[in-house]
Design an enzyme around this catalytic site. Structure first.
Site, PDB file in Angstrom:
ATOM      1  N   GLU A  85      64.190  50.757  38.831  1.00  0.00           N
ATOM      2  CA  GLU A  85      63.896  49.847  37.842  1.00  0.00           C
ATOM      3  C   GLU A  85      64.752  49.305  36.323  1.00  0.00           C
ATOM      4  O   GLU A  85      65.041  49.980  36.046  1.00  0.00           O
ATOM      5  CB  GLU A  85      62.340  49.666  36.912  1.00  0.00           C
ATOM      6  CG  GLU A  85      61.004  49.938  38.254  1.00  0.00           C
ATOM      7  CD  GLU A  85      59.327  50.795  37.425  1.00  0.00           C
ATOM      8  OE1 GLU A  85      59.631  50.838  36.266  1.00  0.00           O
ATOM      9  OE2 GLU A  85      58.365  51.106  38.203  1.00  0.00           O
ATOM     10  N   HIS A 143      55.593  46.904  36.702  1.00  0.00           N
ATOM     11  CA  HIS A 143      55.914  47.953  36.510  1.00  0.00           C
ATOM     12  C   HIS A 143      54.998  47.587  35.383  1.00  0.00           C
ATOM     13  O   HIS A 143      54.754  48.022  33.171  1.00  0.00           O
ATOM     14  CB  HIS A 143      56.617  49.381  35.789  1.00  0.00           C
ATOM     15  CG  HIS A 143      55.842  50.431  35.519  1.00  0.00           C
ATOM     16  ND1 HIS A 143      57.123  51.645  35.648  1.00  0.00           N
ATOM     17  CD2 HIS A 143      54.748  50.664  35.696  1.00  0.00           C
ATOM     18  CE1 HIS A 143      56.491  53.052  35.824  1.00  0.00           C
ATOM     19  NE2 HIS A 143      55.184  51.997  34.966  1.00  0.00           N
TER      20      HIS A 143
HETATM   21  P1  NAI Z   1      46.223  62.696  36.828  1.00  0.00           P
HETATM   22  O1  NAI Z   1      46.891  63.800  36.534  1.00  0.00           O
HETATM   23  O2  NAI Z   1      44.931  62.741  35.648  1.00  0.00           O
HETATM   24  O3  NAI Z   1      45.808  63.338  37.848  1.00  0.00           O
HETATM   25  C1  NAI Z   1      46.312  63.305  39.112  1.00  0.00           C
HETATM   26  C2  NAI Z   1      46.293  63.440  40.509  1.00  0.00           C
HETATM   27  O4  NAI Z   1      46.752  63.461  41.530  1.00  0.00           O
HETATM   28  C3  NAI Z   1      45.674  64.968  39.929  1.00  0.00           C
HETATM   29  O5  NAI Z   1      44.394  65.196  40.220  1.00  0.00           O
HETATM   30  C4  NAI Z   1      46.496  66.129  40.738  1.00  0.00           C
HETATM   31  O6  NAI Z   1      46.139  66.939  41.564  1.00  0.00           O
HETATM   32  C5  NAI Z   1      46.711  65.252  41.994  1.00  0.00           C
HETATM   33  N1  NAI Z   1      47.686  65.261  43.142  1.00  0.00           N
HETATM   34  C6  NAI Z   1      49.346  65.979  42.712  1.00  0.00           C
HETATM   35  N2  NAI Z   1      50.139  66.244  43.704  1.00  0.00           N
HETATM   36  C7  NAI Z   1      49.206  65.484  44.784  1.00  0.00           C
HETATM   37  C8  NAI Z   1      49.735  64.981  46.517  1.00  0.00           C
HETATM   38  N3  NAI Z   1      50.600  65.569  46.523  1.00  0.00           N
HETATM   39  N4  NAI Z   1      48.785  65.165  46.816  1.00  0.00           N
HETATM   40  C9  NAI Z   1      47.374  64.475  46.306  1.00  0.00           C
HETATM   41  N5  NAI Z   1      47.643  64.335  45.110  1.00  0.00           N
HETATM   42  C10 NAI Z   1      48.351  65.097  44.471  1.00  0.00           C
HETATM   43  O7  NAI Z   1      46.920  61.678  36.685  1.00  0.00           O
HETATM   44  P2  NAI Z   1      46.457  59.746  36.932  1.00  0.00           P
HETATM   45  O8  NAI Z   1      46.152  59.642  34.427  1.00  0.00           O
HETATM   46  O9  NAI Z   1      45.483  59.811  36.989  1.00  0.00           O
HETATM   47  O10 NAI Z   1      47.602  59.119  36.643  1.00  0.00           O
HETATM   48  C11 NAI Z   1      47.858  58.757  38.256  1.00  0.00           C
HETATM   49  C12 NAI Z   1      49.312  58.378  38.451  1.00  0.00           C
HETATM   50  O11 NAI Z   1      49.327  56.954  37.835  1.00  0.00           O
HETATM   51  C13 NAI Z   1      50.632  59.210  37.367  1.00  0.00           C
HETATM   52  O12 NAI Z   1      51.295  58.701  38.450  1.00  0.00           O
HETATM   53  C14 NAI Z   1      50.707  58.202  36.061  1.00  0.00           C
HETATM   54  O13 NAI Z   1      52.743  58.083  35.643  1.00  0.00           O
HETATM   55  C15 NAI Z   1      50.481  56.711  36.476  1.00  0.00           C
HETATM   56  N6  NAI Z   1      50.235  55.676  36.051  1.00  0.00           N
HETATM   57  C16 NAI Z   1      50.634  54.603  35.846  1.00  0.00           C
HETATM   58  C17 NAI Z   1      50.511  53.040  35.160  1.00  0.00           C
HETATM   59  C18 NAI Z   1      51.341  51.202  35.595  1.00  0.00           C
HETATM   60  O14 NAI Z   1      51.517  51.195  34.611  1.00  0.00           O
HETATM   61  N7  NAI Z   1      51.553  51.753  36.613  1.00  0.00           N
HETATM   62  C19 NAI Z   1      49.819  53.619  34.272  1.00  0.00           C
HETATM   63  C20 NAI Z   1      49.640  55.105  33.888  1.00  0.00           C
HETATM   64  C21 NAI Z   1      50.019  55.775  34.950  1.00  0.00           C
END
Ligand code: NAI
Length: 399
Positions: free
Chosen positions: A260, A283
């Site tokens: 990015e 993003h």
């Molecule tokens: P979280 O940690 O609450 O949830 C992630 C989930 O993915 C967990 O339940 C975990 O068990 C599961 N997981 C891990 N590896 C996996 C796999 N290989 N297959 C299936 N499930 C798997 O995280 P949250 O807060 O929900 O964030 C999710 C993503 O969103 C993160 O990558 C974060 O960096 C991203 N994000 C992006 C933003 C943006 O601006 N686009 C803003 C905020 C977060």
């Protein structure tokens, strides 16, 4: 009294919350600083608030022995050397969930636009083409919405998808309680093969790198769409570009990329540029006014609780001690190396001073130990000196 320095134009409600909690010695520095300028600006600071551009590395932290806590008014904490901060006895706080709703809303909006083929219609209209064809345009109602990674964001997205009449399934590597009528699936492959919308909400890092490969994209229905607002390296972008160009997938919405640009001045380069059926966003999944407000409040609250009671709940680099308001006359915060005998020495010092401990909480994390001790008496400088001399002590403060 705590001197709090806030850099990088942190949302004003952070300052407001701190003032409400009695912390009014707040100085604001617009923009980010670095090197000697940063050290000079923080010379008297006991607490610093930053966003993503201020680098608090080991050298800067080493030059700020009076610093007691760091607030990252953002999601990530890569800009702080977390290990060095812990070694100095400095907890680091952030706001990991302030933008959950913002991401979830964007994903639902993208799903509905993609199902209706709006990105192509929009691109054509801009080129003067009047395409009223309904072919391949679907309602969201009753379609299957597949969520990979059912964590904070994934679960919230699922609730919103159900509220517009979609059926929801999810795949997670951990067992997760389904919300609403969401259906857990045992494999990612099942989810990919059945879903009309596939959305990714897994963490970044080596374990999830390129989990969406050419082979997995090939399992998806040609009418299905893919959304990635998680991390850029989760999807093999080359494979996705090929699948879209070959019509093996109806569309995609991508907010995060393997590479990015660092600023508006750098060009955004991607194999997905120029495809009418792809929504590209820079993003901004979590970038809303509301998220900024939430971040201001969430981090300021954590800092205020630490200053008032020593609470370290949800610190990213520190033993976590839950919030317990200070009720006894004195509270001692003792941060030490996690090694045998520290608490025995600490308690002997209180006993030798004739003080009865009314409450004590201890937590350890890796090499660090953190004890909060309440006594119903005032504590003099002589006892504080003795507590600081306990072998293994990193820092000891009195509230
Ligand atoms: P979280 O940690 O609450 O949830 C992630 C989930 O993915 C967990 O339940 C975990 O068990 C599961 N997981 C891990 N590896 C996996 C796999 N290989 N297959 C299936 N499930 C798997 O995280 P949250 O807060 O929900 O964030 C999710 C993503 O969103 C993160 O990558 C974060 O960096 C991203 N994000 C992006 C933003 C943006 O601006 N686009 C803003 C905020 C977060």
């Amino acid at each position: 009294m705590s001197q709090i320095v806030l850099l990088e134009k942190i949302h004003p409600n952070a300052r407001q919350l701190l003032a409400e909690q009695g912390f009014t010695d707040v100085r604001e520095v617009p923009g980010a600083l670095s090197g000697p300028e940063l050290i000079a600006a923080l010379a008297d600071a006991t607490v610093v608030g930053i966003r993503s551009r201020t680098q608090l590395d080991a050298a800067v932290l080493g030059a700020l022995p009076q610093l007691r806590a760091i607030g990252c008014f953002c999601i990530g904490t890569n800009q702080v050397d977390l290990k060095a901060a812990a070694a100095h006895g400095v907890p680091v706080f952030n706001a990991p969930y302030s933008n959950t709703r913002s991401v979830a809303e964007l994903v639902i909006a993208q799903a509905m636009l993609l199902l209706r083929r709006i990105p192509e219609k929009n691109a054509k209209a801009h080129r003067g083409v009047w395409d009223k064809n309904a072919q391949g345009a679907y309602e969201a109602r009753n379609k299957l919405f597949g969520i990979i990674g059912y964590g904070n964001i994934g679960a919230q997205v699922g609730i919103l998808a159900e509220s517009v009449g979609m059926r929801v399934c999810y795949f997670d590597v951990e067992s997760k309680l389904p919300l609403g009528n969401a259906k857990p699936l045992v494999t990612m492959e099942e989810l990919l093969a059945q879903s009309d919308v596939v959305t990714l909400h897994v963490p970044g890092g080596a374990a999830t790198e390129n989990i969406i490969t050419a082979e997995r994209l090939a399992l998806m229905k040609p009418s299905a769409v893919l959304i990635n607002a998680a991390r850029g390296r989760v999807v093999d972008i080359g494979a996705l570009s090929t699948a879209l160009r070959q019509g093996k997938l109806a569309g995609a919405a991508i907010d995060v990329f393997p590479i990015e640009p660092n600023s508006e001045k750098e060009e955004f380069v991607s194999a997905l540029r120029g495809l009418d059926n792809v929504i590209l966003t820079p993003h901004i999944g979590g970038s809303t006014e509301e998220a900024q407000e939430n971040i201001g409040r969430e981090v300021a609250e954590k800092l205020a609780r630490f200053l008032a009671a020593g609470t370290t709940r949800s610190a990213v680099n520190f033993p976590e001690i839950a919030h317990l308001p200070k009720e006894a006359r004195s509270r001692v915060l003792h941060i030490h190396r996690n090694e045998p005998g520290v608490i025995a020495h600490l308690n002997a010092a209180f006993a030798d001073a004739g003080l009865n401990i009314v409450a004590q909480q201890l937590q350890t994390r890796g090499e660090l130990g953190y004890a909060i001790t309440d006594v119903d008496a005032s504590i003099d400088e002589a006892l504080m000196t003795r507590l600081r001399q306990v072998p293994g002590t990193i820092r000891c403060n009195l509230l």
